[in-house]
Design a protein around this motif. Sequence first.
Motif: not given
Length: 335
Positions: A219, A222, A226, A279, A281-285, A287-288, A291
């Motif tokens: 992480s 990753k 970003t 952020y 698009y690229w940052q999974k946290e 994005r979640q 949602s």
Amino acid sequence: MESSFSFGVTLAILASLIIAANALVAMAVLSLIHKNDGVSLCFTLNLAVADTSLGLAISGLVTDQLSSPARPTQKTLCSLRMAFVTSSAAASVLTVMLIAFDRYLAIKQPLRYFQIMNGLMAGACIAGLWLVSYLIGFLPLGVRVFQQTAYKGPCSFFAVFHPRFVLTLSCVGFFPALLLFVFFYCDILKIASTHSQQIRKTENVGAPAGAHRPPRTPSDFKAVRTVAVLIGSFTLSWTPFFITSIVQVACQECHLYPVLERYLWLLGVGNSLLNPLIYAYWQKEIRQQFSQMALGMKKGLAAFLLLLSARDGGPQGPRESARHITTISHSELDG
């Protein structure tokens, strides 16, 4: 007049998009901070705040562009407005630098990172960052050589600030920052290469009893990706503006102000719109979190519509509506 009007409309649209996008990212990051209490998230939140303040600052210029040329803004008021714009832009750029350094420190010193970058240190970094940003933004107001001798409205950056100010920022801040970024990422790539070799050796040889994996996690790398995209967008957005400003200082006979103000300055300011999109698009946290926020809004809207239906004498009574809302919530949570 028509050109000024179209520029004012463009500024208004850009300011609205910057404020809306960064406000959404700030809400998502605040929720994540409430859950995780991460120091690096505070820097991400500060970037959203800086970009939002830039959107608010340039929205103040819209009225100047849309107003009649016969009533231009006073030079003092225009200088103050551009100082706030410059301060917010500087805070955004410095925050990207701070995020890059934070990720570099997390990979370079993984065992000591949380001892070094605690809450007190993060707060001091953010406070110092805003202090430096306002010193940069208001510097032309105290240094006469950075001011334009003659002022003609409408209010714009080079209507009150001389290109020498941008030249100074380029030599002292922009290009040294780019060199620092290159050093960070060359060192990070070296560390990543060593890290992957250690993992490969561990997998091939087999980990002995009591052995631990390297302290760095995927992480971390990753997150560096970003930040690399952030720095790339920042470089592409602001480099044309700084280079053209240097050309304007070197060539006094060249009249590059229309290109600088109408296009290249807008390109640089547009970086504050790219940051939240990167952020998101690229940052999974994040994005979640978006949602979850969208799901919460969907549930709230469904509940509101059902309550309206019950109040207006729909086929379901209030008790049935409440039961139906509860059923929807449970089914979506289970899904």
